[in-house]
Design an enzyme around this catalytic site. Sequence first.
Site, PDB file in Angstrom:
ATOM      1  N   ASN A 116       0.885  -1.168   0.000  1.00  0.00           N
ATOM      2  CA  ASN A 116       0.000   0.000   0.000  1.00  0.00           C
ATOM      3  C   ASN A 116       0.916   1.208   0.000  1.00  0.00           C
ATOM      4  O   ASN A 116       1.487   1.568   1.028  1.00  0.00           O
ATOM      5  CB  ASN A 116      -0.896  -0.022   1.249  1.00  0.00           C
ATOM      6  CG  ASN A 116      -1.730   1.242   1.380  1.00  0.00           C
ATOM      7  OD1 ASN A 116      -1.798   2.048   0.449  1.00  0.00           O
ATOM      8  ND2 ASN A 116      -2.364   1.406   2.535  1.00  0.00           N
ATOM      9  N   TRP A 117       1.061   1.787  -1.187  1.00  0.00           N
ATOM     10  CA  TRP A 117       2.025   2.898  -1.316  1.00  0.00           C
ATOM     11  C   TRP A 117       1.517   4.172  -0.630  1.00  0.00           C
ATOM     12  O   TRP A 117       2.277   5.106  -0.433  1.00  0.00           O
ATOM     13  CB  TRP A 117       2.295   3.188  -2.794  1.00  0.00           C
ATOM     14  CG  TRP A 117       3.033   2.098  -3.528  1.00  0.00           C
ATOM     15  CD1 TRP A 117       3.484   0.899  -3.014  1.00  0.00           C
ATOM     16  CD2 TRP A 117       3.413   2.112  -4.913  1.00  0.00           C
ATOM     17  NE1 TRP A 117       4.115   0.172  -3.996  1.00  0.00           N
ATOM     18  CE2 TRP A 117       4.086   0.889  -5.171  1.00  0.00           C
ATOM     19  CE3 TRP A 117       3.255   3.016  -5.954  1.00  0.00           C
ATOM     20  CZ2 TRP A 117       4.595   0.573  -6.440  1.00  0.00           C
ATOM     21  CZ3 TRP A 117       3.753   2.714  -7.214  1.00  0.00           C
ATOM     22  CH2 TRP A 117       4.423   1.502  -7.449  1.00  0.00           C
ATOM     23  N   LYS A 118       0.241   4.228  -0.306  1.00  0.00           N
ATOM     24  CA  LYS A 118      -0.355   5.440   0.294  1.00  0.00           C
ATOM     25  C   LYS A 118      -0.098   6.644  -0.627  1.00  0.00           C
ATOM     26  O   LYS A 118      -0.044   6.486  -1.836  1.00  0.00           O
ATOM     27  CB  LYS A 118       0.164   5.636   1.719  1.00  0.00           C
ATOM     28  CG  LYS A 118      -0.026   4.368   2.566  1.00  0.00           C
ATOM     29  CD  LYS A 118       0.191   4.562   4.035  1.00  0.00           C
ATOM     30  CE  LYS A 118      -0.031   3.231   4.762  1.00  0.00           C
ATOM     31  NZ  LYS A 118       0.102   3.350   6.219  1.00  0.00           N
ATOM     32  N   GLU A 137      -5.208  -4.554  10.637  1.00  0.00           N
ATOM     33  CA  GLU A 137      -4.163  -3.546  10.823  1.00  0.00           C
ATOM     34  C   GLU A 137      -4.405  -2.784  12.122  1.00  0.00           C
ATOM     35  O   GLU A 137      -5.173  -1.808  12.131  1.00  0.00           O
ATOM     36  CB  GLU A 137      -4.169  -2.553   9.659  1.00  0.00           C
ATOM     37  CG  GLU A 137      -3.939  -3.193   8.309  1.00  0.00           C
ATOM     38  CD  GLU A 137      -3.336  -2.222   7.316  1.00  0.00           C
ATOM     39  OE1 GLU A 137      -2.333  -2.592   6.705  1.00  0.00           O
ATOM     40  OE2 GLU A 137      -3.820  -1.085   7.185  1.00  0.00           O
ATOM     41  N   GLY A 148       2.899   2.454  10.801  1.00  0.00           N
ATOM     42  CA  GLY A 148       3.877   3.520  10.624  1.00  0.00           C
ATOM     43  C   GLY A 148       4.592   3.916  11.907  1.00  0.00           C
ATOM     44  O   GLY A 148       5.289   4.923  11.962  1.00  0.00           O
ATOM     45  N   GLY A 166       2.950  -1.052   4.212  1.00  0.00           N
ATOM     46  CA  GLY A 166       3.033   0.372   3.922  1.00  0.00           C
ATOM     47  C   GLY A 166       4.462   0.768   3.592  1.00  0.00           C
ATOM     48  O   GLY A 166       4.949   0.548   2.475  1.00  0.00           O
ATOM     49  N   GLY A 167       5.143   1.340   4.571  1.00  0.00           N
ATOM     50  CA  GLY A 167       6.486   1.886   4.373  1.00  0.00           C
ATOM     51  C   GLY A 167       7.448   0.963   3.637  1.00  0.00           C
ATOM     52  O   GLY A 167       8.145   1.397   2.707  1.00  0.00           O
ATOM     53  N   GLU A 170      -6.620   5.046   7.889  1.00  0.00           N
ATOM     54  CA  GLU A 170      -6.348   6.453   7.545  1.00  0.00           C
ATOM     55  C   GLU A 170      -7.555   7.070   6.828  1.00  0.00           C
ATOM     56  O   GLU A 170      -7.860   8.244   7.023  1.00  0.00           O
ATOM     57  CB  GLU A 170      -5.074   6.531   6.677  1.00  0.00           C
ATOM     58  CG  GLU A 170      -3.840   6.222   7.527  1.00  0.00           C
ATOM     59  CD  GLU A 170      -2.673   5.605   6.771  1.00  0.00           C
ATOM     60  OE1 GLU A 170      -2.660   5.631   5.527  1.00  0.00           O
ATOM     61  OE2 GLU A 170      -1.769   5.062   7.451  1.00  0.00           O
ATOM     62  N   SER A 202       3.757  -1.948  10.420  1.00  0.00           N
ATOM     63  CA  SER A 202       5.203  -2.068  10.632  1.00  0.00           C
ATOM     64  C   SER A 202       5.748  -3.456  10.299  1.00  0.00           C
ATOM     65  O   SER A 202       6.659  -3.953  10.966  1.00  0.00           O
ATOM     66  CB  SER A 202       5.573  -1.662  12.062  1.00  0.00           C
ATOM     67  OG  SER A 202       5.175  -0.317  12.303  1.00  0.00           O
ATOM     68  N   HIS A 243      -9.247   1.440   4.967  1.00  0.00           N
ATOM     69  CA  HIS A 243      -8.000   1.672   5.690  1.00  0.00           C
ATOM     70  C   HIS A 243      -8.254   2.655   6.837  1.00  0.00           C
ATOM     71  O   HIS A 243      -9.029   3.598   6.688  1.00  0.00           O
ATOM     72  CB  HIS A 243      -6.932   2.220   4.741  1.00  0.00           C
ATOM     73  CG  HIS A 243      -5.566   2.152   5.338  1.00  0.00           C
ATOM     74  ND1 HIS A 243      -5.138   3.064   6.273  1.00  0.00           N
ATOM     75  CD2 HIS A 243      -4.567   1.257   5.173  1.00  0.00           C
ATOM     76  CE1 HIS A 243      -3.906   2.729   6.645  1.00  0.00           C
ATOM     77  NE2 HIS A 243      -3.536   1.645   5.991  1.00  0.00           N
TER      78      HIS A 243
HETATM   79  P1  13P Z   1       3.270   0.453   7.672  1.00  0.00           P
HETATM   80  O1  13P Z   1       3.729  -0.861   7.067  1.00  0.00           O
HETATM   81  O2  13P Z   1       3.990   1.638   7.140  1.00  0.00           O
HETATM   82  O3  13P Z   1       3.203   0.387   9.159  1.00  0.00           O
HETATM   83  O4  13P Z   1       1.756   0.649   7.153  1.00  0.00           O
HETATM   84  C1  13P Z   1       0.863  -0.389   7.245  1.00  0.00           C
HETATM   85  C2  13P Z   1      -0.347  -0.038   6.485  1.00  0.00           C
HETATM   86  O5  13P Z   1      -1.070   0.883   6.850  1.00  0.00           O
HETATM   87  C3  13P Z   1      -0.640  -0.798   5.267  1.00  0.00           C
HETATM   88  O6  13P Z   1      -1.913  -0.513   4.787  1.00  0.00           O
END
Ligand code: 13P
Length: 252
Positions: free
Chosen positions: A9-11, A169, A175, A236-237, A99, A215, A97
């Site tokens: 998930n590149w966000k 999640e 993050g 994510g990251g 967010e 994470s 998600h």
């Molecule tokens: P991180 O891997 O950056 O913690 O993010 C997880 C995430 O929100 C994937 O959708």
Amino acid sequence: MRKNIVAGNWKMNTTVPEGVELAKAVNEAVAQEQSLKCDVVVGVPFTHLTAVNAVLEGGKVGLAAENCANHKSGAYTGEVSAAMVASTGAQYVILGHSERREYYNETNEMLKEKVDLALENGLKVIFCCGESLEQRENGSFKEVISAEISESLFHLTAEQWASIVIAYEPIWAIGTGKTATSDQAQEVHAFIRELVATKYGEQLAQDTTILYGGSCKPSNAPELFAKPDIDGGLIGGASLKAADFMGIVTAF
Ligand code: 13P
């Protein structure tokens, strides 16, 4: 048998050219992987879908959007419909998600509408759920997760359920560098599978892919993925660097 999936998930990261480069690197690395034990998907911003699809087409890596509208079409300036997402060649959409729930006030009811539109347009849904730190600490986390899943998904038929992937999640792990322990994650994954079994029966529950997100990185992925109810990750990251992402893809 359920599928293992590692999805990025590149966000809101990368420009289109940067995203195309990243997708190329992932696509080539996955193509070279001799014993791939999971499906691989990249979740990219709307603006990137068509260009990234051109890179991935004919290969093994799937493509996801990170959201879609809860309306079919019409006067919703700035929104992107499920039909538009599907028309880019994407096969998946990430919905719910934390967010989106937190910063854009997405409710379980809105997500139900999005899920329906995604399925109508032939998209598979990676449906996110998970509790805040407060909900974890006050012990209400299972109720929260149960409401998120049942209120947005449990109107689906068993046939439709086959297009659903769940991503657990925990918000406190996203993050933050603070991963849920593999035992904490396994406990919730088993709870989710049980919830699905109660609604759709044991067989469908066993066939449901449940991803962990928060994470997740090459160093902790092997321990997480070794758990019986953790079928991969939503990353994510660590999905923004092809080498890190591949370190997770090869963790099975
Ligand atoms: P991180 O891997 O950056 O913690 O993010 C997880 C995430 O929100 C994937 O959708």
